[in-house]
Design a protein around this motif. Structure first.
Motif, short mmCIF file in Angstrom:
data_model
loop_
_atom_site.label_atom_id
_atom_site.label_comp_id
_atom_site.label_asym_id
_atom_site.label_seq_id
_atom_site.Cartn_x
_atom_site.Cartn_y
_atom_site.Cartn_z
N PHE A 14 -38.95 -35.32 3.94
CA PHE A 14 -38.46 -33.94 3.85
C PHE A 14 -37.00 -33.86 4.29
O PHE A 14 -36.17 -33.23 3.61
CB PHE A 14 -39.29 -33.01 4.73
N PHE A 15 -36.67 -34.50 5.42
CA PHE A 15 -35.31 -34.44 5.92
C PHE A 15 -34.34 -35.15 4.98
O PHE A 15 -33.23 -34.69 4.75
CB PHE A 15 -35.23 -35.09 7.31
N LEU A 16 -34.79 -36.26 4.44
CA LEU A 16 -33.97 -37.03 3.51
C LEU A 16 -33.66 -36.23 2.24
O LEU A 16 -32.62 -36.42 1.60
CB LEU A 16 -34.71 -38.33 3.14
N ALA A 17 -34.57 -35.33 1.90
CA ALA A 17 -34.38 -34.53 0.68
C ALA A 17 -33.19 -33.59 0.78
O ALA A 17 -32.59 -33.24 -0.24
CB ALA A 17 -35.65 -33.72 0.40
N VAL A 18 -32.84 -33.16 1.99
CA VAL A 18 -31.79 -32.15 2.13
C VAL A 18 -30.46 -32.63 1.55
O VAL A 18 -29.92 -31.99 0.63
CB VAL A 18 -31.65 -31.71 3.60
N PRO A 19 -29.88 -33.75 2.02
CA PRO A 19 -28.62 -34.19 1.40
C PRO A 19 -28.79 -34.70 -0.02
O PRO A 19 -27.90 -34.52 -0.86
CB PRO A 19 -28.13 -35.31 2.35
N VAL A 20 -29.93 -35.36 -0.30
CA VAL A 20 -30.13 -35.94 -1.63
C VAL A 20 -30.19 -34.85 -2.71
O VAL A 20 -29.48 -34.90 -3.72
CB VAL A 20 -31.42 -36.78 -1.67
N MET A 21 -31.04 -33.85 -2.48
CA MET A 21 -31.22 -32.80 -3.48
C MET A 21 -30.02 -31.86 -3.53
O MET A 21 -29.67 -31.34 -4.59
CB MET A 21 -32.52 -32.05 -3.20
N ALA A 22 -29.39 -31.63 -2.38
CA ALA A 22 -28.18 -30.81 -2.38
C ALA A 22 -27.08 -31.50 -3.18
O ALA A 22 -26.37 -30.86 -3.97
CB ALA A 22 -27.71 -30.55 -0.95
N GLY A 23 -26.94 -32.82 -2.99
CA GLY A 23 -25.94 -33.57 -3.74
C GLY A 23 -26.21 -33.59 -5.23
O GLY A 23 -25.30 -33.41 -6.05
N ALA A 24 -27.49 -33.81 -5.60
CA ALA A 24 -27.86 -33.82 -7.02
C ALA A 24 -27.61 -32.47 -7.66
O ALA A 24 -27.11 -32.37 -8.80
CB ALA A 24 -29.32 -34.22 -7.18
N SER A 25 -27.92 -31.39 -6.93
CA SER A 25 -27.71 -30.04 -7.45
C SER A 25 -26.22 -29.74 -7.63
O SER A 25 -25.81 -29.17 -8.64
CB SER A 25 -28.33 -29.01 -6.50
#
Length: 274
Positions: free
Chosen positions: A196-207
């Protein structure tokens, strides 16, 4: 604004909110949903929409885990929470492999692997792996039972598992990182939280990458559809994350493995017979 298009945005938001966090592949579900429910929007907007509604899902993580994610404190003498900063640096280290490959080969990866055959294969293969690994780990005590126990080496290894999901759509980012975490000795709860925590920068960057490529050139109706999709994804994600954290305290992930295998078979059958 067409009310039907609004309902479609709501449905996509629901599917995103459910499948982003359960290890069952949001990509596989989105491909099937797009086959049955076509949004009447330009392809360029749809490609961006399907990624950027993830921002709603990210906000659910931020809201639910705010105390663990925010590195500053106003209640203590030392207002910087050193352990939280260290956790964030480990998260960023885990993001590096996927970020490098994504920035360099995003279009090529989509061209080569964003098709029903690759997605179905990834669904089935990782479904089988979930079942095998859970059977193998039955009765084995995890070595890592909290985020604080995650070492730099473990964080980088999780990042490499995330890279698999970045390259092969249908793998499931959460599925790959949770499976990787369990393999290297993390408890299910810790593996899920770190995912879940890893998703924050990853998905924000992809978006952000998709928004930049799209050019922020929204019409009024397109902006409303995007906001609706994000808002629904946020609400649904809150419920799904709470469900998953309660579920894995008492159960393993094999049910998700079987679900992935069935979904992969459905995807293959649908496109072959269509």
């Amino acid at each position: 604004m067409d009310f039907l298009e609004m309902l479609k945005a709501v449905l996509f938001g629901i599917v995103e909110g459910i499948t982003e966090w359960l290890p069952i592949s949001s990509t596989g579900h989105m491909i099937l949903l797009d086959e049955f429910i076509k949004m009447d929007v330009p392809k360029e907007f749809l490609d961006m929409f399907l990624v950027v509604i993830q921002l709603g899902a990210i906000m659910a993580v931020v809201v639910l885990f705010w105390n663990q994610l925010w590195p500053f404190s106003t209640k203590e003498k030392y207002f910087i929470k050193k352990d939280t900063f260290t956790m964030w640096f480990k998260i960023l280290a885990a993001c590096i492999p996927a970020a490098v490959v994504g920035l360099a080969f995003d279009d090529k990866i989509n061209e080569l692997f964003y098709n029903y055959q690759s997605v179905a294969a990834a669904l089935i293969v990782f479904g089988v792996l979930f079942i095998i690994i859970e059977n193998r780990n039955k009765g084995v005590s995890p070595r890592i039972n909290s985020i604080a126990e995650i070492t730099w080496k473990t964080a980088v290894l999780i990042g490499l598992f995330q890279l698999i999901a970045a390259v092969f759509p249908g793998t499931s980012r959460s599925g790959a990182t949770i499976l990787g975490g369990i393999l290297i000795g993390m408890s299910r709860t810790t593996a899920a939280e770190f995912t879940f925590f890893l998703a924050v920068p990853v998905m924000a960057g992809a978006s952000l990458l998709k928004l930049v490529k799209f050019g922020f050139a929204f019409s009024g109706s397109e902006l409303i559809l995007l906001i609706v999709g994000m808002a629904v994804a946020f609400v649904v994600s809150i419920l799904v994350i709470k469900f998953l954290m309660n579920y894995i305290r008492r159960h393993d992930f094999k049910v998700f493995g079987w679900y992935r295998i069935v979904l992969g078979a459905v995807v293959l059958a649908y496109f072959i017979l269509a």
